[in-house]
Every structure is written in C-alpha cells, then in structure tokens.
Write a protein that holds these residues in place. Structure first.
Motif, short mmCIF file in Angstrom:
data_model
loop_
_atom_site.label_atom_id
_atom_site.label_comp_id
_atom_site.label_asym_id
_atom_site.label_seq_id
_atom_site.Cartn_x
_atom_site.Cartn_y
_atom_site.Cartn_z
N ARG A 6 36.70 40.30 51.33
CA ARG A 6 36.43 40.03 52.75
C ARG A 6 35.73 38.69 52.90
N PHE A 7 34.71 38.44 52.08
CA PHE A 7 33.97 37.18 52.18
C PHE A 7 34.85 35.98 51.82
N VAL A 8 35.69 36.15 50.78
CA VAL A 8 36.59 35.06 50.38
C VAL A 8 37.52 34.68 51.53
N ARG A 9 38.09 35.68 52.17
CA ARG A 9 39.02 35.40 53.27
C ARG A 9 38.32 34.75 54.46
N GLU A 10 37.06 35.12 54.68
CA GLU A 10 36.31 34.48 55.77
C GLU A 10 36.07 33.00 55.48
N TRP A 11 35.75 32.68 54.23
CA TRP A 11 35.59 31.27 53.86
C TRP A 11 36.92 30.53 53.97
N ALA A 12 37.99 31.17 53.50
CA ALA A 12 39.30 30.51 53.50
C ALA A 12 39.79 30.22 54.92
N ALA A 13 39.30 30.99 55.90
CA ALA A 13 39.66 30.73 57.29
C ALA A 13 38.97 29.48 57.83
N LYS A 14 37.91 29.04 57.16
CA LYS A 14 37.15 27.88 57.62
C LYS A 14 37.43 26.61 56.83
N THR A 15 37.83 26.76 55.56
CA THR A 15 38.09 25.59 54.72
C THR A 15 39.01 25.99 53.58
N LYS A 16 39.80 25.03 53.11
CA LYS A 16 40.63 25.25 51.92
C LYS A 16 39.99 24.59 50.70
N ASN A 17 38.88 23.91 50.90
CA ASN A 17 38.20 23.23 49.79
C ASN A 17 37.33 24.22 49.02
N ILE A 18 37.98 25.18 48.37
CA ILE A 18 37.27 26.25 47.68
C ILE A 18 37.65 26.27 46.21
N ILE A 19 36.64 26.31 45.36
CA ILE A 19 36.82 26.50 43.92
C ILE A 19 36.27 27.87 43.58
N PHE A 20 37.07 28.70 42.93
CA PHE A 20 36.63 30.05 42.59
C PHE A 20 35.96 30.02 41.22
N ARG A 21 34.72 30.50 41.18
CA ARG A 21 33.95 30.53 39.93
C ARG A 21 33.84 31.97 39.44
N ASP A 22 34.69 32.32 38.49
CA ASP A 22 34.62 33.65 37.89
C ASP A 22 33.66 33.60 36.71
N TYR A 23 33.46 34.74 36.05
CA TYR A 23 32.52 34.80 34.92
C TYR A 23 33.24 35.41 33.72
N PHE A 24 33.69 34.52 32.82
CA PHE A 24 34.40 34.94 31.61
C PHE A 24 33.40 35.02 30.46
N LEU A 25 32.43 35.87 30.57
CA LEU A 25 31.45 35.95 29.48
C LEU A 25 30.81 37.33 29.47
N GLY A 26 30.43 37.74 28.28
CA GLY A 26 29.66 38.96 28.13
C GLY A 26 28.26 38.56 27.71
N SER A 27 27.28 38.99 28.45
CA SER A 27 25.92 38.52 28.19
C SER A 27 25.27 39.23 27.01
N THR A 28 25.83 40.38 26.61
CA THR A 28 25.21 41.12 25.51
C THR A 28 26.11 41.24 24.30
N ASP A 29 27.42 41.20 24.48
CA ASP A 29 28.37 41.35 23.39
C ASP A 29 29.56 40.44 23.63
N ALA A 30 30.35 40.25 22.58
CA ALA A 30 31.56 39.44 22.69
C ALA A 30 32.76 40.36 22.90
N TYR A 31 33.33 40.31 24.07
CA TYR A 31 34.55 41.05 24.36
C TYR A 31 35.25 40.36 25.52
N PRO A 32 36.57 40.43 25.58
CA PRO A 32 37.28 39.82 26.71
C PRO A 32 37.07 40.65 27.95
N ILE A 33 36.86 40.00 29.07
CA ILE A 33 36.41 40.72 30.26
C ILE A 33 37.52 40.98 31.27
N MET A 34 38.69 40.36 31.09
CA MET A 34 39.72 40.46 32.12
C MET A 34 41.10 40.53 31.49
#
Length: 658
Positions: A404-432
């Motif tokens: 919902r929040f992403v779509r609200e931002w996208a309605a106001k601007t297209k200058n959006i970079i999505f910052r996901d989190y590809f890391l495990g803070s306690t162990d090493a495993y693929p997250i996605m």
C-alpha cells in the motif's frame, strides 16, 4: 601446404561471417580469437572494456597470452553522439537508434565492413556492458561471484555466432548493491569488478566515503549517487548542539542532538539555510557528484526522533495519522516538504542536481501529503518485509501494508529505488527464492521505478574488513563473508541478471551461473540441484494461498503462517523450518534425500575434474545444506566408502549411528 590450408580456412570463415553478418569470437578450427581491438573513443569505461576483453579472453579461452592488436577482424569500441567516433555515429544512424531509444547504457554490436565490427553506445558504460554481453552470447559465461573473479573452470574452444545487428538495453536505470559494514578507506576492487561485469551501475557511497573512493567509480560507469544517513554530516552535534540547540528536534520537552534517536528541526528556516549552504559547498568541492543525500538519522524509538518542535509541527498534515489501527503518526510530510525546499534552492545553482531521500522504517514509509519534487530520488527501504512472498501478493499479511505504501509513493513520483535486505544478521542463508525476486522486479518495472539496490553482505576476499584501529569495531572473521557468499552467490547473481532483464527465465539464470562457476562436468548436476532447491524454497511459501493464521507481531504489524523475512532475530533454524515447510523434524529427512542424492552426483562429477577449486565450490553447497539439516537433528555419514550414496548417521531423537 599446412599454412596455406589454415589461411584459406580462416579466410573462408571470415567471408562467411561477412556474408551472414554475424560476430564470431573464436576460430572454429583452432579455438583461438580471431578478433583484435581498436579504441575509437577514449573514456574510462571504454578503457575498462578493452582491458576486461583481454582478461576474459585470457581466462576463458586457450589464448592465455592474447594480444589484442592481432586478429583477422577488428572490434572497434566507440561512443556515438559526442564527436569521437564517426563509425559509431554511422552505425546508430544505420540502425535508427537514438539516445532516447537505446538509453544511456544500451549498446549496439554491428557489422561495419569485411574487416570491422563496431560496438558502440551513447556512453562508455554502454560499451562496457556490450563487452560482457559478447562473452555471454559467444561463450555462455558470466562472472559468477566476486570471490571467484574470472577463475572459470573451463577453457572454451568454440564460440557461438552472434547475429548482427545485436543490441540490448537495461530495464532499470539503477541497478546495484549496498554492502553492509562497507568501510570507506579504499575501493573494493573485486566487488566493483564483479558488479560491472554483471552490468550493475551503482554501489552505496556516503558523504564520508565518497572523498575516499569517489574517483574509483568512473572506470566501472557507476552512478555518482551519494546516499546514506546524512543529517549528522550536514549539521553535526559537536559543531551546533551547544551554540544552536534549536536546530535539533524537541523530544519530551528537551532538545535532542543524538545521531541515533533524534533528527533535525526542519521547520526552522535557519536549519534549511545551513543545509543549503553546506550542500552547495560540497557540490563545488566534488563536481562529479550527481545526487546528494538528505537521509535522516537512523532510529527506531520515540516516533523516530522527530519530536514536536513548534516550527516543524507546522509542516505536518492531519493525514499523517495513517488509517491503520496502532500505526504511529508518520512524519513523511514534514520531511519531504523540507526536502522540496532544499533541492529547489540547490537547483538554482545546479539545475540538474538531484537529492536522495529515505522512505525507511515504519514512521517514514507512508507517502507524504504533499508533492514530491522531481529532483528527489526516493529510496524505499521496507525493513522486515516478507521475502518468501512477492510484495504485491494479496495473501501475505506482512507485505500487504508495505505494498500500500509503495503504491502511494509511486502515485507521486517514479524516482524510486527499492532497497531490499539480502542478508541474514545471525546466520548465512539465502533469504529470497529467485522466482519471488523475479516477480518483485517485474512489479517494480510496472510501477515505473528507477531500479533496486538491496543491502547485502560483501562477498569478496576478506569482505569489508579494513586494517587500522578506527575500523577495529567493524572487523569480522573472514569466514563470515565466505559463508555468506557460499549461501547467497546465486541470489546476488540472479538479482544482477533480473535488473537488466526481469523477463529472463530463472532456469536460464541458473544454467549460466552453474556453467560459469562449476564448469561443464559438475554443472549438469548442480543445475538440477539449484533448480530443485529453488522449487522447494518457493513451495515453502505457498504463494497465492491465504494464510491459515494472521499472527500479530506488534501494534500494527502482522505476519502469516507461511511468511519469512529478514529481521534481527531470524536464524538458520527459522529458515530450515520454512524451507522444508514443516515443524516436524521426522519429515525433513525424506524431503532432503532427493536433494542430497543430486549433491552427491555433483560431488562425484567435481572430483572427476581433478580440479580442487571445482571440488571446493561444490562441497561448499554441500556444507551449507548439511548445516540446514543439522537444525532438524540430521547428521550425514562421512565415509569414503559411501561417497556416492548419502546416508544419515543420526536422525532426530537418535544417538549417532555406528
């Protein structure tokens, strides 16, 4: 007679390529390169393109001492539209390609005449991208992970012909990684090389680190986008807290100048004036900068530290109270109104300058109740996003609010970079799962986003470690980085592929990675393994299926029975339960055995190569899977007599078998 025959054969091959207008990298008879290089446009990226073309030839073919000045045909490297290459201009005109059509980073490979090819683009970065695509299309290889460099297991004796003209361009204008714990004292060459070789164009650079490594971005064509938490840099407490306490947020009746837990009083015109003055001075001192940061301080408590300074409160809107039960009051409107004022003042002096802003953490993810200036670059950073479901999966309780929040931002601007989190803070495993990554990126493309730049952990020799006392608190055991890379290399590789082309098939990505990383003998089994592994991980999320339970995590946060994502508490044990989709350890063994059987096939193939590096790479995948099984109480028998058949030496509730 032999030399005459070889000459005639080579001449016939050249004539055939000319007649069919195809690009051929290697001689079909000798396996040697038949292409030399000529640089027409001198540019940092074009120079890198020439250097890496030579390195790729030397590492991936039998021409270990390749001399780029010799070859039956010439590959010309040129930039179109800047007056440096008439050949490039002619090729673009002939193919009716303009900068608007091809973009800044697209490229064209074309036939020029019987002796010349032309690889051209409208920027040096486009030429560099084209070099790596030539090797992908010709030899079926790409740089698999930073720690591997160009250490391909095989030497290729044949190349596929590339029909001409051939051109591509990226789907997103921003593609890269933010390396967690990145220290600023030196460029991370192996990481930068890997990113460029996989057509990425940005890494995270802060105001501090840009002074140290900004110069190193040009050879790779990286964007000069400076980001990060910047309030403390522009208005440091040590300089202003005593003389101007009113510059800082008013929290619980007191001025708070902490860099974590408090913000700036953005309603004060004096604060805006200081910010504008310091930004203009920074840009003047760093003329290559194209984006400056206005990132607020990191904080997770007390309303994110914005406080209720009377002048700042005037910037707020009644709509900042989000209509979600228990959701805190957002301060996005206050923040973006101030950002609009600042960038407009900066643009009076530097009309093309842009400014980086955050949409980070709960209080700041909702879109503001105001316009978003077109010179603002919004980095949407959804901490605690569910990573096993697509962001727009309506059945995911955790992601539905974020979407919902992403779509609200996208309605106001297209200058959006999505910052996901590809890391495990306690162990090493693929997250996605890769399929979820593909779905997310296609969704971002449909919304018109600029691109994506996940935070991840460095996968290169010794990671982000830097020598010296100032960096001691950030030092990690080098194995920390190796374990992470072993677990996440395919995910990082797939992200690079999919930000260039979100429509690329996951099977093709896995095949390219395995051929490049494990070599032709071990690759078939590893392709089967990673394909089966990805299916099991994806199936564990039950995408598209309503969650049996909606689990309340906090006042406004919900999760589902099948959700899985990054946070500070997740461990490999949580991952194991989601991966096998069961809480019952007894069920894990039968689910794991088919994957183990494929791994044992791959390990046998790796040993047959007599290549220690290939064996090490395959066994790293085995060790990762072994750790996942240990979470459910399974131990694998290590016995040289059973090297071709997996067997458990211990199952849940049993003593070790003898």
């Amino acid at each position: 007679m032999k030399y005459i025959f070889n000459f005639l054969f080579l001449f016939a091959a050249i004539c055939l390529c000319a007649e069919n207008k195809t690009f051929q990298l290697l001689s079909s008879r000798s396996g040697m390169p038949i292409v030399s290089l000529r640089v027409l446009s001198h540019d940092p990226c074009v120079n890198t393109a020439r250097a890496d073309f030579i390195e790729l030839i030397r590492h991936a073919t039998i021409a270990a001492e390749y001399n780029y000045t010799r070859g039956a045909r010439v590959l010309n490297l040129g930039i179109a539209g800047n007056g440096t290459s008439q050949l490039a201009d002619q090729a673009m005109l002939r193919n009716e390609l303009t900068r608007e059509k091809l973009g800044d980073e697209g490229f064209l490979l074309d036939y020029a005449d019987k002796k010349n090819y032309i690889l051209c683009a409208f920027t040096g970065k486009g030429v560099l991208n084209g070099i790596y695509k030539i090797f992908e299309k010709s030899l079926g290889i790409a740089a698999p992970r930073p720690a591997a460099g160009l250490n391909f297991p095989d030497r290729y004796l044949a190349s596929k012909a590339i029909p001409l003209p051939y051109s591509e361009k990226p789907a997103f204008g921003v593609r890269g990684y933010s390396f967690s714990c990145q220290n600023s004292s030196k460029p991370e060459t192996s990481a930068f090389q890997w990113m460029a070789r996989n057509l990425l164009n940005i890494t995270s650079v802060s105001l501090d680190s840009y002074a140290d490594i900004g110069y190193s971005l040009a050879p790779y064509g990286f964007l000069h986008l400076v980001g990060g938490h910047a309030f403390g840099f522009w208005i440091p407490a040590r300089e202003y807290a005593k003389t101007h306490p009113e510059y800082f947020s008013l929290v619980d009746g007191k001025r708070d100048s902490r860099s974590r837990g408090a913000q700036l009083a953005l309603g004060d015109q004096a604060v805006i004036d200081v910010l504008v003055r310091k930004m203009l001075a920074y840009i003047k001192a760093n003329p290559d900068v194209r984006t400056i940061p206005f990132g607020y301080n990191d904080s997770g408590k007390g309303g994110f530290g914005w406080g209720n300074d009377p002048l700042s409160v005037k910037l707020d809107s009644p709509k900042d109270k989000i209509d979600l039960p228990g959701f805190p009051v957002s301060h996005s409107t206050r923040y973006i109104k101030a950002a609009n004022r600042i960038i407009r003042e900066v643009n009076k002096v530097y009309p093309d300058m842009t400014m980086h802003v955050w949409a980070y953490h709960w209080e700041m993810m909702p879109a503001p109740d105001c316009e978003v200036d077109p010179h603002l670059i919004v980095e949407f950073a959804p901490l605690y996003k569910c990573c096993i479901h697509a962001l727009n999966d309506p059945n995911c309780p955790r992601n539905s609010m974020l979407d919902r929040f992403v779509r609200e931002w996208a309605a106001k601007t297209k200058n959006i970079i999505f910052r996901d989190y590809f890391l495990g803070s306690t162990d090493a495993y693929p997250i996605m799962p890769l399929e979820i990554l593909r779905r997310d990126l296609n969704y971002f493309k449909s919304l018109g986003f600029l691109g994506a730049k996940p935070e991840t952990i460095a996968d290169y020799p010794d990671g982000a470690n830097t020598a010296g006392i100032p960096y001691a608190p950030s030092l990690e055991d080098p194995d920390f980085y190796r374990y992470f890379g072993d677990s996440n290399a395919l995910l990082m590789f797939a992200f690079a592929r999919l930000t260039w082309n979100p429509e690329e098939k996951i099977d093709d990505i896995i095949t390219l990675y395995c051929n490049s990383y494990y070599g032709k003998k071990a690759a078939p089994a590893m392709i089967k393994y990673h394909t089966a592994w990805q299916k099991r991980f994806f199936d564990g999320g039950h995408s598209g299926v309503p969650s049996p339970q909606k689990i309340k995590l906090g006042p406004f946060q919900y999760s589902g029975s099948y959700c899985f994502g990054w946070n500070w508490a997740m461990t490999i044990h949580h991952f194991s339960r989601r991966f096998f989709d069961t809480e019952n350890p007894v069920k894990v063994g039968p689910l794991a055995m088919p994957l183990l059987e494929i791994l044992y096939e791959a390990m046998g193939a790796a040993r047959s190569t007599m290549d220690k590096e290939v064996v090490s790479r395959v066994y790293a995948d085995f060790r990762q899977f072994e750790r996942i099984l240990l979470c459910s109480g399974y131990e694998i028998r290590h016995d040289r007599k059973l090297r071709n058949k997996p067997e458990f030496s211990k199952r849940p509730g049993e003593r070790s078998l003898r």
